[in-house]
Design a protein around this motif. Sequence first.
Motif, PDB file in Angstrom:
ATOM      1  N   GLN A   1     -13.700   3.556   7.090  1.00  0.00           N
ATOM      2  CA  GLN A   1     -13.267   4.550   8.067  1.00  0.00           C
ATOM      3  C   GLN A   1     -13.963   4.283   9.399  1.00  0.00           C
ATOM      4  O   GLN A   1     -15.177   4.150   9.464  1.00  0.00           O
ATOM      5  N   VAL A   2     -13.199   4.213  10.460  1.00  0.00           N
ATOM      6  CA  VAL A   2     -13.740   3.944  11.781  1.00  0.00           C
ATOM      7  C   VAL A   2     -14.306   5.230  12.353  1.00  0.00           C
ATOM      8  O   VAL A   2     -13.620   6.249  12.382  1.00  0.00           O
ATOM      9  N   PRO A   3     -15.571   5.245  12.781  1.00  0.00           N
ATOM     10  CA  PRO A   3     -16.143   6.470  13.342  1.00  0.00           C
ATOM     11  C   PRO A   3     -15.463   6.855  14.641  1.00  0.00           C
ATOM     12  O   PRO A   3     -14.859   6.032  15.315  1.00  0.00           O
ATOM     13  N   LYS A   4     -15.558   8.139  14.983  1.00  0.00           N
ATOM     14  CA  LYS A   4     -14.976   8.612  16.236  1.00  0.00           C
ATOM     15  C   LYS A   4     -15.712   8.006  17.415  1.00  0.00           C
ATOM     16  O   LYS A   4     -16.875   7.626  17.309  1.00  0.00           O
TER      17      LYS A   4
ATOM     18  N   ARG B   1     -14.562  -2.571  16.921  1.00  0.00           N
ATOM     19  CA  ARG B   1     -14.377  -1.222  17.465  1.00  0.00           C
ATOM     20  C   ARG B   1     -15.310  -0.226  16.785  1.00  0.00           C
ATOM     21  O   ARG B   1     -15.917   0.624  17.440  1.00  0.00           O
ATOM     22  N   ALA B   2     -15.448  -0.354  15.475  1.00  0.00           N
ATOM     23  CA  ALA B   2     -16.348   0.547  14.748  1.00  0.00           C
ATOM     24  C   ALA B   2     -17.789   0.366  15.216  1.00  0.00           C
ATOM     25  O   ALA B   2     -18.514   1.349  15.424  1.00  0.00           O
TER      26      ALA B   2
ATOM     27  N   CYS C   1     -18.134   1.818  18.817  1.00  0.00           N
ATOM     28  CA  CYS C   1     -18.134   3.285  18.840  1.00  0.00           C
ATOM     29  C   CYS C   1     -19.399   3.869  18.222  1.00  0.00           C
ATOM     30  O   CYS C   1     -19.883   4.911  18.655  1.00  0.00           O
ATOM     31  N   ARG C   2     -19.922   3.178  17.234  1.00  0.00           N
ATOM     32  CA  ARG C   2     -21.111   3.694  16.531  1.00  0.00           C
ATOM     33  C   ARG C   2     -22.409   3.342  17.259  1.00  0.00           C
ATOM     34  O   ARG C   2     -23.327   4.170  17.327  1.00  0.00           O
TER      35      ARG C   2
ATOM     36  N   PHE D   1     -10.988  -4.225  14.426  1.00  0.00           N
ATOM     37  CA  PHE D   1     -11.351  -2.907  13.911  1.00  0.00           C
ATOM     38  C   PHE D   1     -12.836  -2.821  13.554  1.00  0.00           C
ATOM     39  O   PHE D   1     -13.461  -1.777  13.724  1.00  0.00           O
ATOM     40  N   VAL D   2     -13.406  -3.917  13.086  1.00  0.00           N
ATOM     41  CA  VAL D   2     -14.849  -3.937  12.808  1.00  0.00           C
ATOM     42  C   VAL D   2     -15.628  -3.852  14.123  1.00  0.00           C
ATOM     43  O   VAL D   2     -16.596  -3.093  14.244  1.00  0.00           O
TER      44      VAL D   2
END
Length: 199
Positions: free
Chosen positions: A1-4, A62-63, A66-67, A59-60
Motif C-alpha cells: 500500500q502506497v502511503p499518502k 513514489r512510496a 511520499c514517506r 510506484f516504489v
Amino acid sequence: QVPKLCSLLPTTASIETPDPTNEDEKISIPPSTVIPYYQMSLLAAPFSFVYAGVEEMYFVWRAMYCRYFCRLHVLSSRPNSILYLSRMFENLLLAAHPKVFYHGIKVGAHPLRTAFPWIFTAFSGVLPVFQVLQLWDRVIAYDSLELIPTLAAAIYIFRAENVLASKTAEEVHAVFKETVHIQAIPLLQHFLFARKSPM
C-alpha cells in the motif's frame, strides 16, 4: 500500500505572474503540486537496479518519496526534515570531532556546505548504488532519515586527517570528491558503536 502524500507538502499551489493574460508567462504546476527539481531523478535512479519494470519501479519510488524523501525538500524544522537533519549533522560532528568542525569553518569550508548535498539527495549520486541501497534499506528498517546525517558525520570524521591538513576551502572540497570506495554500513557501525573521541 502506497502511503499518502507527506503532510509537509502543500495541497494547493498558485503562482502569481505579472500578467496573467499573457500565455508566455503562465507557469504550469503538476496536479501533485510537486514541481520537479534539478537532481530529483537521483532519488529514482537506484531503483532501476532493483526493478526491471518501469511501472513497478515508479510506484516504489513514489512510496519512498511520499514517506521519506519529501521531507528532504521542504523547509521545516520538524523531525526528519532537511533543517532538522542539517542541524543533527552539525551537532554530531561537533560532539565527535570539534577540531575538524572548526578547522573547516576557519579555512572557509563550512562542513554543512559539504554535507548538505549528500543529505539532500540521501547520498544518491554520491556513493555507489549498492551502498545507497544498503543505506536506504536501513532507513526503511528504522523508519527514520536520521541515519543520513549520521553517515555524513561519519564520512567527515573518516576523512578528518585530510581535512585538518587542508589549508584552503578548495583543498577541503577536494578531500570529499572521491567517495566511490566508501563503505556506508561499516562506517555507520564504527561511528555509532566503536568510535573513540579524539579529545
